[in-house]
Design a protein around this motif. Structure first.
Motif, PDB file in Angstrom:
ATOM      1  N   GLN A 236      -8.516  -6.902  -6.667  1.00  0.00           N
ATOM      2  CA  GLN A 236      -7.389  -7.546  -6.085  1.00  0.00           C
ATOM      3  C   GLN A 236      -7.477  -8.801  -5.499  1.00  0.00           C
ATOM      4  OE1 GLN A 236      -4.644  -5.895  -4.805  1.00  0.00           O
ATOM      5  NE2 GLN A 236      -5.539  -4.095  -5.952  1.00  0.00           N
ATOM      6  N   MET A 360      -9.092  -3.315  -0.216  1.00  0.00           N
ATOM      7  CA  MET A 360      -7.989  -4.067  -1.063  1.00  0.00           C
ATOM      8  C   MET A 360      -7.497  -5.336  -0.443  1.00  0.00           C
ATOM      9  SD  MET A 360      -6.576  -0.771  -2.992  1.00  0.00           S
ATOM     10  CE  MET A 360      -5.280  -1.466  -4.225  1.00  0.00           C
ATOM     11  N   ALA A 364      -7.521  -9.275  -1.502  1.00  0.00           N
ATOM     12  CA  ALA A 364      -6.459  -9.954  -2.053  1.00  0.00           C
ATOM     13  C   ALA A 364      -6.347 -11.260  -0.959  1.00  0.00           C
ATOM     14  CB  ALA A 364      -5.093  -9.242  -1.425  1.00  0.00           C
TER      15      ALA A 364
END
Length: 443
Positions: A236, A360, A364
């Motif tokens: 991610q 995730m 990110a």
């Protein structure tokens, strides 16, 4: 010998509808970040936050989603989620066309869409075993994984072409139509789903605990969960900075961004098509650690890319990562669906996804923050090394001694399955409850 899924009406309807949905989703995943970068001039941090909000619901909703989905008809949940997502994406299209779209609107839509995604995917993975047999699960998941990658190629290609021809604003509406079509296709599936068991008195906390207990007291699943979480965390970071990297570092046009991102998904197609055959030839346990260590190193080409030949290196690196994810996901998801009792499928799926997808948004956001602090390329180096090294969690575990994952009978709800492990290299079988199994996975 299992019946061919090519003659399985319910699966074909589910498969075709999901294909259309994935195409539209890929268009959205390309167009919305492009909208943020090219129209709103978003920074690395803002792009990271946008990517994180698309997945943040996994952190706070995954576990209760499993309980709710097990109490409801799965197909109905999927239909409602598609219709809500269609409405959310439509607001982006209207806002972009009218000129009043803002980063706050994109973040809000991404957050609400992530809620629908969690509910939809939990229901989808729990619905599949109700329409195919256990012997067909590996083949079915392989086909769905391949479809995901093919749809990404089509979606990124269509998105890039629409953006080039009509502009980034008008391209945002394609996804909404795809969600509506998929919702309609789900209604064509002949109802084979059993009605959820209705208890006289429901204990939400106990039901939640049953799913977590099944996963983390299981002798095999914690290994797969740890590796998948590591894969997803670092991948991610790569995905969050992808559009920014391609546009500002590799100097690609909006149309070429769509082409390159589409080509990167070829790896997922190859991995999805080959997953079932490789698992039979190499072994369902052995292929899980051979794939990331033998192929995953190609992701190091991503941060090494430079202008000129860079798009080719980026494509090969991301495609290699796609091969790994497709093989790993097909094997691990099929195994989970095969050994879990039907009444626990939703909670088991939600418990696993809470961990592997819960990291995730963290990845990110970390990608965006590190990209702003260290620079985009150094951050991509950290992420690429992390993706490859995730395979070591599988290599340095008892999985390395087995050819195949243990074949288990259904376990009682909330209970520990009785597992007979294959003896590693003529040694004594591993005790499922012993210290050798210890605690340590995208899908």
């Amino acid at each position: 010998m299992t019946d061919s899924l090519w003659r399985h009406r319910n699966f074909l309807v589910l498969w075709s509808g999901k294909t259309l949905s994935e195409v539209g989703d890929a268009v959205s995943m390309l167009v919305i970040p492009l909208l943020a970068v090219t129209v709103l001039d978003a920074s690395a941090v803002e792009v990271g936050v946008l990517s994180a909000t698309r997945m943040v619901a996994y952190l706070f909703l995954s576990l209760p989603a499993g309980v709710w989905v097990d109490r409801m008809r799965k197909r109905r949940v999927m239909v409602v989620c598609h219709l809500v997502r269609a409405g959310l994406v439509a607001t982006v299209a209207v806002g972009a066309w009218a000129g009043w779209v803002t980063m706050m609107q994109l973040w809000t839509v991404a957050l609400l869409s992530s809620v629908c995604t969690v509910l939809y995917e939990t229901a989808h993975q729990s619905f599949l075993p109700s329409i195919v047999t256990k012997d067909q699960l590996l083949d079915a998941n392989g086909k769905l994984t391949t479809t995901y990658s093919v749809s990404r190629i089509a979606g990124y290609g269509v998105g890039g072409a629409v953006v080039s021809a009509l502009g980034v604003a008008r391209a945002a509406g394609v996804d909404a139509l795809a969600y509506v079509v998929n919702a309609a296709s789900l209604l064509l599936i002949r109802d084979t789903e059993e009605r959820p068991t209705v208890a006289r008195r429901r204990d939400f906390r106990r039901e939640l605990g049953d799913g977590l207990s099944f996963v983390f007291r299981h002798p095999v699943m914690p290994r797969l969960v740890a590796a998948a979480a590591s894969f997803n965390l670092f991948s991610q970071m790569l995905f969050a900075l992808a559009v920014l990297y391609l546009v500002r570092d590799l100097r690609l046009s909006e149309g070429m961004v769509g082409v390159v991102m589409g080509l990167t998904t070829v790896g997922g197609i190859v991995g999805g098509l080959a997953s079932a055959r490789l698992a039979r030839v190499v072994g369902t346990a052995r292929i899980i650690w051979i794939a990331p260590l033998g192929i995953g190193w190609t992701v190091l080409l991503v941060p090494a890319a430079q202008s000129g030949w860079g798009p080719a290196a980026y494509t090969v690196g991301m495609a290699g990562m796609g091969v790994v994810f497709a093989i790993f996901n097909s094997a691990s998801v099929s195994y989970r669906q095969r050994v879990c009792p039907p009444e626990l499928l939703g909670r088991m799926t939600a418990s696993v996804r809470f961990v592997i997808f819960g990291v995730m948004p963290v990845g990110a956001l970390a990608g965006g923050l590190l990209g702003s602090w260290l620079g985009v390329r150094p951050t991509l180096w950290i992420a690429a090394v992390g993706v490859w090294a995730s395979g070591l969690l599988l290599y340095f575990s008892p999985l390395r001694r087995w050819r195949d994952l243990p074949d288990e009978a259904d376990a009682p709800a909330g209970g520990q399955p009785e597992t007979r492990f294959p003896a590693p290299r003529e040694r004594s079988p591993v005790d499922p409850a012993g210290k050798a199994i210890g605690g340590v996975r995208r899908a």
